[in-house]
Design an enzyme around this catalytic site. Structure first.
Site, PDB file in Angstrom:
ATOM      1  N   LEU A 204      45.770  40.927  37.891  1.00 10.99           N
ATOM      2  CA  LEU A 204      45.030  41.568  38.988  1.00 10.99           C
ATOM      3  C   LEU A 204      43.710  42.100  38.445  1.00 10.99           C
ATOM      4  O   LEU A 204      43.720  42.931  37.540  1.00 10.99           O
ATOM      5  CB  LEU A 204      45.816  42.786  39.499  1.00 10.99           C
ATOM      6  CG  LEU A 204      46.996  42.592  40.436  1.00 10.99           C
ATOM      7  CD1 LEU A 204      47.656  43.944  40.684  1.00 10.99           C
ATOM      8  CD2 LEU A 204      46.532  41.983  41.767  1.00 10.99           C
ATOM      9  N   HIS A 205      42.598  41.624  38.970  1.00 13.87           N
ATOM     10  CA  HIS A 205      41.335  42.244  38.559  1.00 13.87           C
ATOM     11  C   HIS A 205      40.212  42.144  39.580  1.00 13.87           C
ATOM     12  O   HIS A 205      39.132  42.675  39.358  1.00 13.87           O
ATOM     13  CB  HIS A 205      40.847  41.678  37.211  1.00 13.87           C
ATOM     14  CG  HIS A 205      40.295  40.284  37.313  1.00 13.87           C
ATOM     15  ND1 HIS A 205      41.077  39.171  37.268  1.00 13.87           N
ATOM     16  CD2 HIS A 205      39.023  39.831  37.460  1.00 13.87           C
ATOM     17  CE1 HIS A 205      40.331  38.084  37.371  1.00 13.87           C
ATOM     18  NE2 HIS A 205      39.075  38.460  37.495  1.00 13.87           N
ATOM     19  N   ARG A 206      40.433  41.459  40.705  1.00 12.60           N
ATOM     20  CA  ARG A 206      39.350  41.342  41.684  1.00 12.60           C
ATOM     21  C   ARG A 206      39.047  42.710  42.260  1.00 12.60           C
ATOM     22  O   ARG A 206      39.977  43.470  42.609  1.00 12.60           O
ATOM     23  CB  ARG A 206      39.747  40.404  42.829  1.00 12.60           C
ATOM     24  CG  ARG A 206      39.982  38.978  42.401  1.00 12.60           C
ATOM     25  CD  ARG A 206      38.836  38.056  42.784  1.00 12.60           C
ATOM     26  NE  ARG A 206      37.867  37.914  41.740  1.00 12.60           N
ATOM     27  CZ  ARG A 206      37.936  37.037  40.713  1.00 12.60           C
ATOM     28  NH1 ARG A 206      38.956  36.228  40.572  1.00 12.60           N
ATOM     29  NH2 ARG A 206      36.963  36.986  39.835  1.00 12.60           N
ATOM     30  N   ASP A 277      45.156  37.081  41.121  1.00  8.83           N
ATOM     31  CA  ASP A 277      43.914  36.941  41.892  1.00  8.83           C
ATOM     32  C   ASP A 277      42.829  36.274  41.044  1.00  8.83           C
ATOM     33  O   ASP A 277      41.664  36.275  41.401  1.00  8.83           O
ATOM     34  CB  ASP A 277      43.445  38.288  42.445  1.00  8.83           C
ATOM     35  CG  ASP A 277      43.229  39.340  41.364  1.00  8.83           C
ATOM     36  OD1 ASP A 277      43.225  39.002  40.161  1.00  8.83           O
ATOM     37  OD2 ASP A 277      43.057  40.528  41.732  1.00  8.83           O
TER      38      ASP A 277
END
Ligand code: UD1
Ligand code: UDP
Length: 369
Positions: A204-206, A277
Site C-alpha cells: 500500500l503506498h498510493r 495498489d
C-alpha cells in the site's frame, strides 16, 4: 559512439532501467547512469543496486523528498547543467514518477532526443500524480516505448506519429525473469518464517489509499477480514509507515520493513494471493500467475486484468473482501501477455541505436490531423 543518459530515482525505476542499460552497453553505446535521489533510504535504494547488480550511478543528484513542485523543481535544476555538460544524444526516462517528468522537461528543451520507457499507459484518473507525469512525459518524448497493445492504442488515439510509437514489451518483466530463480533459491521465505502458498502479500503506498486516515482505516478493516482466511504479510512503504502505526494493523496482518527486490519477488511468487495498489506488482503477479486484488478503482495496466490475474476491487471493504475470497477459492488462470518475454530491453536498445547519433528532432510530435 551514441551517448545515452539513463535516469533512475525511485524504487520502481531500478528494475526498469537495468535491462535497458545492459542492452545498450552490450551494443556498444556509452551509457551514463543518473540517479536523482528521489528515494534514498537503504531499503528503498541501495538494496536494489545490490540485488539487481546495477552499477553505481555515474551522477547522483541527491534531491530527496519534498512537495511535488519542490521535488520536481530540484531534479530539473540539478539535471539541466548535467545535460549541458554531458551533451548526450538521447535521454531515457522510465515510468511515471516525479523524476521521470522532471528529467523529461529538461531534456525536451535542452536538445537531446527523449525516450520514454513505459509510454502510453493511462489510468484516466487525473487525481493520480502519476497520470500527470505520464501524459506530460509522452507529449514531449521523441521515442514512445510501449509495453502493451493497449498503450499503443492510447498513443494512436492521442495522435502521436506512427514512427514515434514502438511496441517493445515490458522491461519490469525482463528483470523479473532474469532474477526469478535467484529469488526463489535465496532462502527468503525461510527468513520470513513462511511456507509457500500459506500467506497473502500486501503493498500500500498510493496517496489516495494511505494519506487519508479514514480511507486507510477502511482498507485495514478489509485486510483484517481477508487475514481471517489467509494470513497477510505487509512490507511497509515509508510513505505509509506513520499512519499505519498510528491506526494500528488488525490481527493476522504482519508488518515488515520494505523488502529488497529478491526477497519481494520470492514473497510474491510463493504467495496465495497479493493485494496491492502498486503498478509494478500488478504486472509481476500477472507474469507469475499469482492472483492479484488491486486496491484501486482503475488501472493504467488493463492488460493485467484482460489477460492476467488482476481484479480491480476499489476501496470498498465489502468488495475487497468478496473479491479476495473468490480469488482464493477459484484462482484465475495464468497467461503472460505477448512481448513480456524478457527481451524488452533489447528491443528498446535496438530502437534507440537505429536512430544513430545526432538524429534530428522532428518539428512536430503529433501527426497532422
Ligand atoms: C513515488 C512515486 C510513485 C511510485 C512510488 C514507488 C511520485 C509522484 N510518486 O511515491 O509513483 O509508485 O514512489 O515507491 O513520483 N520517503 C522516505 N524514504 C525514501 C523515500 C521516501 O522516508 O527513501 C518518504 C518521505 O516521507 C516522502 C514520502 O515517503 O515524503 C513520499 O516519497 P515520494 O518519493 O515523494 O513519493 P512516493 O509516495 O514514494
Ligand atoms: N518491491 C520491492 N519491495 C517491496 C515492494 C515492492 O522490491 O517491499 C518491488 C516490486 O517487486 C516491483 C517494484 O518494487 O518490482 C514496484 O515498486 P512500487 O510498488 O514502489 O511502485 P509502483 O510500481 O507502484 O510505481
Amino acid at each position: 559512439m551514441t551517448r545515452i543518459v539513463c535516469v533512475a530515482g525511485a524504487r520502481p525505476n531500478y528494475m526498469k532501467i537495468k535491462p535497458v542499460l545492459d542492452a545498450l552497453e552490450a551494443r556498444g553505446a556509452e551509457v551514463v547512469l543518473v540517479h536523482t535521489g528521489q528515494h534514498y533510504d537503504p531499503a528503498m535504494n541501495e538494496v536494489f543496486f545490490r540485488d539487481l547488480g546495477l552499477r553505481p550511478a555515474d551522477h547522483f543528484l541527491g534531491v530527496g523528498s519534498g512537495s511535488h513542485a519542490i521535488q520536481t523543481g530540484k531534479v530539473m535544476a540539478a539535471f539541466e547543467p548535467l545535460v549541458a555538460e554531458l551533451a548526450p544524444d538521447v535521454v531515457t526516462v522510465v515510468g511515471d514518477v516525479n523524476s521521470t517528468v522532471a528529467c523529461a522537461l529538461v531534456t525536451a528543451k535542452a536538445g537531446p532526443l527523449l525516450a520514454h520507457v513505459e509510454a502510453g499507459l493511462r489510468s484516466r484518473d487525473w487525481g493520480m500524480p502519476e497520470e500527470v507525469n505520464r501524459v506530460t512525459t509522452d507529449r514531449i518524448s521523441d521515442f514512445l516505448l510501449a509495453p502493451s497493445p493497449d498503450a499503443v492504442d492510447n498513443l494512436r488515439t492521442e495522435g502521436y506519429r506512427e514512427d514515434q510509437i514502438h511496441l517493445v514489451g515490458n522491461v519490469m518483466i525482463d528483470t523479473l525473469l532474469a532474477n526469478l530463480d535467484r529469488a526463489r533459491s535465496s532462502g527468503a521465505l525461510e527468513r520470513y518464517g513462511l511456507t509457500p502458498g500459506s500467506y497473502g502479500l500486501v503493498t500500500l503506498h498510493r496517496p489516495a489509499n494511505v494519506d487519508d486516515p479514514a480511507v486507510l482505516t477502511d482498507l485495514l478493516k478489509a485486510l483484517g477480514e481477508v487475514a481471517a482466511h489467509c494470513p497477510l504479510v505487509l512490507p511497509v512503504h515509508p510513505r505509509a509507515a506513520g499512519r499505519l502505526a498510528a491506526i494500528g494493523v488488525p490481527g493476522g496482518v504482519r508488518t515488515v520493513a520494505p523488502a529488497g527486490y529478491l526477497d519481494f519477488i520470492a514473497l510474491q511468487s510463493a504467495a496465495r494471493i497479493v493485494l496491492t495498489d502498486s503498478g509494478g506488482v500488478q504486472e509481476e503477479t500477472t507474469a507469475l500467475g499469482v492472483p492479484c486484488v488491486t486496491l484501486r478503482e482503475n488501472t493504467e495496466r488493463p492488460i493485467t486484468v484482460s489477460q492476467g490475474t488482476n481484479v480491480l476491487a476499489g476501496r470498498d471493504p465489502v468488495r475487497i473482501v468478496s473479491t479476495a475470497l473468490s480469488l482464493l477459492a477459484d484462482p484465475p488462470p495464468a497467461r503472460r501477455p505477448d512481448l513480456w518475454d524478457g527481451r524488452a530491453g533489447e528491443r528498446i536498445a535496438d530502437v534507440l541505436l537505429a536512430a544513430g547519433p545526432a538524429h534530428p528532432r522532428p518539428t512536430s510530435r503529433l501527426s497532422q490531423r
